[in-house]
Motif scaffolding. Structure first.
Motif, mmCIF file in Angstrom:
data_model
loop_
_atom_site.group_PDB
_atom_site.id
_atom_site.type_symbol
_atom_site.label_atom_id
_atom_site.label_comp_id
_atom_site.label_asym_id
_atom_site.label_seq_id
_atom_site.Cartn_x
_atom_site.Cartn_y
_atom_site.Cartn_z
ATOM 1 N N PHE A 164 -12.754 -0.997 9.508
ATOM 2 C CA PHE A 164 -11.518 -1.101 10.274
ATOM 3 C C PHE A 164 -10.667 -2.262 9.772
ATOM 4 C CE2 PHE A 164 -9.211 -2.995 13.871
ATOM 5 C CZ PHE A 164 -8.367 -1.935 14.169
ATOM 6 N N ARG A 165 -11.317 -3.398 9.506
ATOM 7 C CA ARG A 165 -10.576 -4.562 8.997
ATOM 8 C C ARG A 165 -9.977 -4.264 7.623
ATOM 9 N NH1 ARG A 165 -12.932 -10.091 10.511
ATOM 10 N NH2 ARG A 165 -12.998 -10.340 8.274
ATOM 11 N N LEU A 166 -10.717 -3.550 6.790
ATOM 12 C CA LEU A 166 -10.207 -3.185 5.469
ATOM 13 C C LEU A 166 -9.028 -2.227 5.596
ATOM 14 C CD1 LEU A 166 -10.464 -3.356 2.389
ATOM 15 C CD2 LEU A 166 -12.113 -1.491 2.523
ATOM 16 N N ALA A 167 -9.142 -1.249 6.491
ATOM 17 C CA ALA A 167 -8.033 -0.315 6.705
ATOM 18 C C ALA A 167 -6.786 -1.046 7.207
ATOM 19 C CB ALA A 167 -8.442 0.775 7.686
ATOM 20 N N CYS A 168 -6.976 -1.990 8.122
ATOM 21 C CA CYS A 168 -5.834 -2.791 8.592
ATOM 22 C C CYS A 168 -5.210 -3.563 7.444
ATOM 23 C CB CYS A 168 -6.274 -3.763 9.693
ATOM 24 S SG CYS A 168 -6.609 -2.986 11.261
ATOM 25 N N PHE A 169 -6.051 -4.107 6.572
ATOM 26 C CA PHE A 169 -5.532 -4.863 5.428
ATOM 27 C C PHE A 169 -4.735 -3.960 4.493
ATOM 28 C CE2 PHE A 169 -5.940 -6.471 1.093
ATOM 29 C CZ PHE A 169 -5.365 -7.725 1.244
ATOM 30 N N LEU A 170 -5.244 -2.759 4.242
ATOM 31 C CA LEU A 170 -4.551 -1.848 3.338
ATOM 32 C C LEU A 170 -3.220 -1.374 3.922
ATOM 33 C CD1 LEU A 170 -7.558 0.246 2.016
ATOM 34 C CD2 LEU A 170 -6.297 -1.544 0.810
ATOM 35 N N VAL A 171 -3.148 -1.251 5.244
ATOM 36 C CA VAL A 171 -1.928 -0.768 5.892
ATOM 37 C C VAL A 171 -0.924 -1.888 6.126
ATOM 38 C CG1 VAL A 171 -1.038 0.255 8.024
ATOM 39 C CG2 VAL A 171 -3.046 1.222 6.937
ATOM 40 N N THR A 172 -1.413 -3.035 6.637
ATOM 41 C CA THR A 172 -0.491 -4.102 7.055
ATOM 42 C C THR A 172 -0.477 -5.311 6.145
ATOM 43 O OG1 THR A 172 -2.133 -5.220 8.439
ATOM 44 C CG2 THR A 172 -0.843 -3.450 9.465
ATOM 45 N N GLY A 173 -1.458 -5.442 5.272
ATOM 46 C CA GLY A 173 -1.532 -6.634 4.430
ATOM 47 C C GLY A 173 -2.297 -7.767 5.091
ATOM 48 N N SER A 174 -2.905 -7.503 6.244
ATOM 49 C CA SER A 174 -3.692 -8.499 6.961
ATOM 50 C C SER A 174 -4.915 -7.812 7.547
ATOM 51 C CB SER A 174 -2.867 -9.123 8.091
ATOM 52 O OG SER A 174 -3.685 -9.940 8.912
ATOM 53 N N ARG A 175 -6.017 -8.562 7.710
ATOM 54 C CA ARG A 175 -7.225 -7.973 8.271
ATOM 55 C C ARG A 175 -7.117 -7.740 9.765
ATOM 56 N NH1 ARG A 175 -8.105 -13.257 7.289
ATOM 57 N NH2 ARG A 175 -9.049 -14.546 8.905
#
Length: 186
Positions: A164-175
């Motif tokens: 989930f943290r990786l997906a957030c990073f890929l979408v928003t640029g932040s974990r």
């Protein structure tokens, strides 16, 4: 005329000190604390599973239990380092490695070591089911297998959180997931 403050404006050093005093929002710390708890649980269960497997001399004569011992020991060592990294993140609010590298490292290793723990536990469970020494003779082997499955379960949940943290990073640029108070661009 806009109201003016009687206080002088903050200088650069004072701005940095004021920013450092700000507390991180609790929602951003929840994920790091959750990961720390998952890592600690995986460490405790895998170390206990390795100890049970290592002290059962009869079971160690069979290859599946040697595989279980090795897998649980590897997961325990990995969990020590990951618990340290999670504690660092809770304390400092930043990842130990650069953010992108840390997220990919956590996600990939959680999955790899989790599947290794699952495979070792499954192989040892099949072998423990064939134990013919009576109810009490295989108890230690059964406990080692159960702890191996429990350690896998915590690693699997940690893999979901890091995914989930990786997906957030890929979408928003932040974990961190985007805050709900931010204006949408629709």
């Amino acid at each position: 005329m806009p109201p003016t403050s009687s206080l002088p404006p903050l200088q650069n050093g004072e701005r940095a000190a004021a920013a450092a005093r700000q507390v991180k929002p609790p929602s951003r710390r929840k994920g790091a604390v959750l990961l720390l708890l998952l890592r600690a649980a995986a460490l405790i269960l895998s170390a206990a599973g390795a100890a049970f497997a290592a002290t059962d001399g009869a079971a160690l004569r069979r290859a599946p239990f040697r595989f279980l011992l090795a897998a649980e020991a590897i997961v325990a060592v990995y969990s020590v380092f990951e618990a340290g990294a999670a504690a660092w993140e809770v304390a400092r609010g930043a990842t130990l490695l650069p953010e992108a590298l840390q997220l990919w490292f956590d996600f990939g290793h959680d999955q790899g070591f989790g599947y290794m723990a699952l495979a070792a536990s499954a192989a040892a469970a099949r072998d423990a089911a064939a134990c013919g020494g009576g109810a009490g003779a295989c108890l230690q082997a059964d406990v080692a297998v159960g702890l191996g499955f429990a350690g896998f379960a915590f690693l699997a949940v940690a893999a979901l959180v890091t995914g989930f943290r990786l997906a957030c990073f890929l979408v928003t640029g932040s974990r961190f997931p985007p805050s709900s108070s931010s204006p949408s661009s629709y």
